[in-house]
Design a protein around this motif. Structure first.
Motif, PDB file in Angstrom:
ATOM      1  N   ARG A 440       0.759  -1.191   0.077  1.00  0.00           N
ATOM      2  CA  ARG A 440       0.115   0.112  -0.018  1.00  0.00           C
ATOM      3  C   ARG A 440       0.973   1.270   0.056  1.00  0.00           C
ATOM      4  N   THR A 441       0.529   2.132   0.984  1.00  0.00           N
ATOM      5  CA  THR A 441       1.444   3.417   0.844  1.00  0.00           C
ATOM      6  C   THR A 441       2.751   3.381   1.790  1.00  0.00           C
ATOM      7  N   GLU A 442       2.980   2.371   2.162  1.00  0.00           N
ATOM      8  CA  GLU A 442       4.238   2.167   3.021  1.00  0.00           C
ATOM      9  C   GLU A 442       5.386   1.698   2.265  1.00  0.00           C
ATOM     10  N   ASP A 443       6.536   1.883   2.893  1.00  0.00           N
ATOM     11  CA  ASP A 443       7.697   1.416   2.070  1.00  0.00           C
ATOM     12  C   ASP A 443       7.807   0.204   2.240  1.00  0.00           C
ATOM     13  N   ALA A 444       7.955  -0.632   0.929  1.00  0.00           N
ATOM     14  CA  ALA A 444       7.787  -1.932   1.141  1.00  0.00           C
ATOM     15  C   ALA A 444       9.057  -2.733   2.074  1.00  0.00           C
ATOM     16  N   ALA A 445      10.292  -2.022   1.778  1.00  0.00           N
ATOM     17  CA  ALA A 445      11.547  -2.463   2.333  1.00  0.00           C
ATOM     18  C   ALA A 445      11.495  -2.286   3.914  1.00  0.00           C
ATOM     19  N   THR A 446      10.829  -1.435   4.272  1.00  0.00           N
ATOM     20  CA  THR A 446      10.514  -1.065   5.977  1.00  0.00           C
ATOM     21  C   THR A 446       9.804  -2.130   6.276  1.00  0.00           C
ATOM     22  N   GLN A 490      -6.603 -11.386  -6.493  1.00  0.00           N
ATOM     23  CA  GLN A 490      -5.961 -11.106  -7.856  1.00  0.00           C
ATOM     24  C   GLN A 490      -5.319  -9.819  -8.313  1.00  0.00           C
ATOM     25  N   GLY A 491      -4.990  -9.259  -7.127  1.00  0.00           N
ATOM     26  CA  GLY A 491      -4.325  -7.935  -7.394  1.00  0.00           C
ATOM     27  C   GLY A 491      -3.439  -7.830  -6.260  1.00  0.00           C
ATOM     28  N   GLN A 492      -2.121  -6.940  -6.286  1.00  0.00           N
ATOM     29  CA  GLN A 492      -1.487  -6.675  -5.379  1.00  0.00           C
ATOM     30  C   GLN A 492      -1.429  -5.149  -5.411  1.00  0.00           C
ATOM     31  N   ILE A 493      -1.400  -4.446  -3.971  1.00  0.00           N
ATOM     32  CA  ILE A 493      -1.780  -3.117  -3.898  1.00  0.00           C
ATOM     33  C   ILE A 493      -0.450  -2.377  -3.380  1.00  0.00           C
ATOM     34  N   VAL A 494      -0.006  -1.583  -4.451  1.00  0.00           N
ATOM     35  CA  VAL A 494       1.276  -0.929  -4.275  1.00  0.00           C
ATOM     36  C   VAL A 494       0.847   0.720  -4.315  1.00  0.00           C
ATOM     37  N   GLY A 495       1.223   1.381  -3.171  1.00  0.00           N
ATOM     38  CA  GLY A 495       0.778   2.826  -3.383  1.00  0.00           C
ATOM     39  C   GLY A 495      -0.845   2.881  -3.528  1.00  0.00           C
ATOM     40  N   SER A 496      -1.447   3.650  -4.379  1.00  0.00           N
ATOM     41  CA  SER A 496      -2.869   3.468  -4.423  1.00  0.00           C
ATOM     42  C   SER A 496      -3.232   2.854  -5.686  1.00  0.00           C
ATOM     43  N   GLU A 497      -2.219   1.934  -6.454  1.00  0.00           N
ATOM     44  CA  GLU A 497      -2.443   1.311  -7.500  1.00  0.00           C
ATOM     45  C   GLU A 497      -2.822  -0.168  -7.209  1.00  0.00           C
ATOM     46  N   VAL A 498      -3.624  -0.843  -7.805  1.00  0.00           N
ATOM     47  CA  VAL A 498      -4.019  -2.362  -7.670  1.00  0.00           C
ATOM     48  C   VAL A 498      -3.325  -2.944  -9.017  1.00  0.00           C
TER      49      VAL A 498
END
Length: 529
Positions: A440-446, A490-498
């Motif tokens: 989502r809106t968090e830093d994935a590495a963190t 069937q989707g991965q949420i990265v930022g506000s994008e699915v």
């Protein structure tokens, strides 16, 4: 002034609806437009307000159409009262609120209720009117989707037109309708219930989430039976404490399930006894299941290559069944479903005979693929510490060599469970890959760092597809790979994008790619586990 049961109220265009009564059911077939008095038939109304035609209900000002009632609810992000001008311009005829906004008092009718969320649900129940005759609801941290699905399957195998409604959407009787939340908003929920009934569904199993119960989305449903599966850490980003989380679940039994309803309770859960006390106090019929159960007592669940050999004492009669389901925890889910079906009026012996033909639930210990060397790949929705521990323990008896897991943690959610997930993975799996879930809106590495801090020996691969491919490539004969966290999604949420992403399809692609390189030419397994 007038007197009504709940309070003394002034009859005017600004309706004081302090009473919180159930709506009077309308005819099974809803008219195109209803009057406001039809939706609030339990209260005396000012004639001018009572005669207003209502074409729809919504809590989203963007969805308002001419003739709608707009529910101005206070949320965590915004106060719905800010959008009253937008709703008026769009054609709203009334506003549902906990108070009359004096800035608009002379411009639009106000329906006021001390609990507007609940009132919206009751109005929606009246607006859509119809719902299946037999409704079974299930709540708990884990197992809701499987229990609801199995319940609908048992009914179907007994010849009833049935459906389930929850995380996987509304399914059954030719219906396949996706939903945005496990428990939809009350207007959408009652619309779906009406849709199901009009499609001929008279038996429906419903997932009741803590959010849905806490926000009164399920008020207005008429369940005959309700089940409690368990309660473990989850949604601590929403609920202040575990006690608040549990209390939200209890609303299903304290407020929604009638006194003559059947309460199906997992007595192996640490909180099962407390649920039992509440249901006993209300006079509800008890159907207690599990190893510590009474009516549905689990005696044994022995895993084998393709399922479970289950023995149980069913209302005093010892019975056996070979369940075509992977994972020991499935025995509990099936017993919960059996209890709900019995609680809705089916004879236990007839229901038991259907269990050997149950299908696996999409994304719940579902077999995705198998390598030529015999290594198997499963996907599961487990995204809490307890759920991950449960599925890893369940997979162990079916694992001849190494148990491998690929998982991650979601962003903008409970941060406290991240190290717990890492501890569980390294404790119960032999090989661990830490990857991204829905950052989502968090830093994935963190997010990954919080897991890796306690996941000694784990391999970190941020790209989920790359992690799955790497894990599949390592599999040797006798290994079992579990890809956890997303299940049916069937989707991965990265930022506000699915972004399109399906663990099941990626697993099959990975197996095909590895086997093609190795020249073995095997095809991925396409059935359900």
């Amino acid at each position: 002034m007038c007197r009504c049961r709940a309070s003394r109220c002034r009859i005017s265009i600004h309706l004081l609806l302090q009473a919180q009564c159930r709506p009077t059911p309308l005819s099974r077939r809803r008219r195109r437009n209803l009057r406001l008095s039809d939706l609030c038939a339990d209260l005396p109304l000012d004639p001018r307000a009572a005669a207003l035609d209502v074409a729809g209900l919504t809590a989203d000002s963007r969805a308002v159409r001419p003739g709608y009632v707009f529910a101005a609810l206070k949320g965590t992000q915004a106060d719905g009262h800010r959008f009253i001008p937008d709703a008026r311009r769009a054609g709203a005829v009334a506003v549902l609120s906990d108070h009359v906004d004096q800035a608009f008092a002379d411009q639009i009718a106000f329906v006021t209720d001390s609990n507007p969320r609940r009132r919206l649900a009751l109005m929606a129940a009246s607006f859509f009117g119809a719902q299946p005759r037999h409704i079974a609801a299930v709540t708990g941290t884990n197992g809701k989707t499987s229990v609801a699905n199995f319940t609908a399957q048992i009914w179907a195998r007994l010849g009833h037109k049935s459906a389930s409604l929850g995380t996987l959407g509304l399914h059954g009787a030719g219906l396949d309708v996706p939903v945005a939340h496990t428990t939809p908003d009350p207007v959408r929920l009652h619309e779906l219930l009406s849709m199901a009934q009009q499609a001929g569904v008279e038996h429906l199993a419903l997932e009741a989430s803590s959010h849905g119960l806490d926000q009164f989305r399920l008020d207005g449903i008429r369940p005959q039976a309700a089940a409690f599966t368990n309660l473990t850490r989850d949604h601590m980003d929403y609920h202040a404490t575990v006690e608040d989380y549990f209390n939200a679940k209890l609303r299903l039994f304290e407020m929604l399930l009638p006194a003559n309803g059947a309460a199906v309770i997992n007595m192996d859960s640490a909180l099962g006894a407390k649920v039992e006390q509440i249901c006993t106090r209300r006079g509800q019929r008890l159907i207690r299941y599990g190893q510590l159960g009474t009516e549905l007592k689990l005696l044994s669940a022995v895993p084998h290559a393709s399922g479970l050999q289950v023995e149980a004492e069913v209302f005093g009669v010892r019975r056996h069944v070979d369940l075509p389901l992977i994972g020991g925890f499935q025995a509990g889910n099936v017993l919960a479903a059996l209890g709900l079906v019995v609680g809705c009026g089916v004879h236990a012996a007839a229901a038991w005979e259907t269990l050997g033909s149950l299908d696996g639930v999409p994304g719940r210990m579902q077999k995705a693929a198998q390598r030529k060397n015999g290594a198997s790949v499963f996907v599961d929705y487990a995204h809490t510490p307890d759920a991950l521990e449960t599925v890893l323990k369940a997979a162990r008896p079916h694992t001849m060599q190494r148990l491998v897991v690929v998982f991650g943690c979601g962003g903008d959610r409970d941060r406290g469970k991240r190290p717990l997930m890492g501890e569980v993975a390294t404790k119960f799996a032999d090989r661990v890959f830490v990857t991204d879930d829905n950052p989502r809106t968090e830093d994935a590495a963190t997010i990954r760092a919080a897991v890796m801090a306690v996941a000694e020996g784990a391999t970190e691969i941020g790209d989920r597809r790359a992690a799955v491919f790497a894990a599949v490539n390592e599999l040797q004969a006798g290994d079992l790979l579990l890809i956890a966290g997303k299940g049916h999604e069937q989707g991965q949420i990265v930022g506000s994008e699915v972004r399109p992403f399906d663990d099941l399809l990626v697993a099959r692609e990975a197996v095909s790619a590895v086997e093609e390189v190795s020249g073995s030419g095997s095809a991925p397994y396409g059935g359900k586990g």
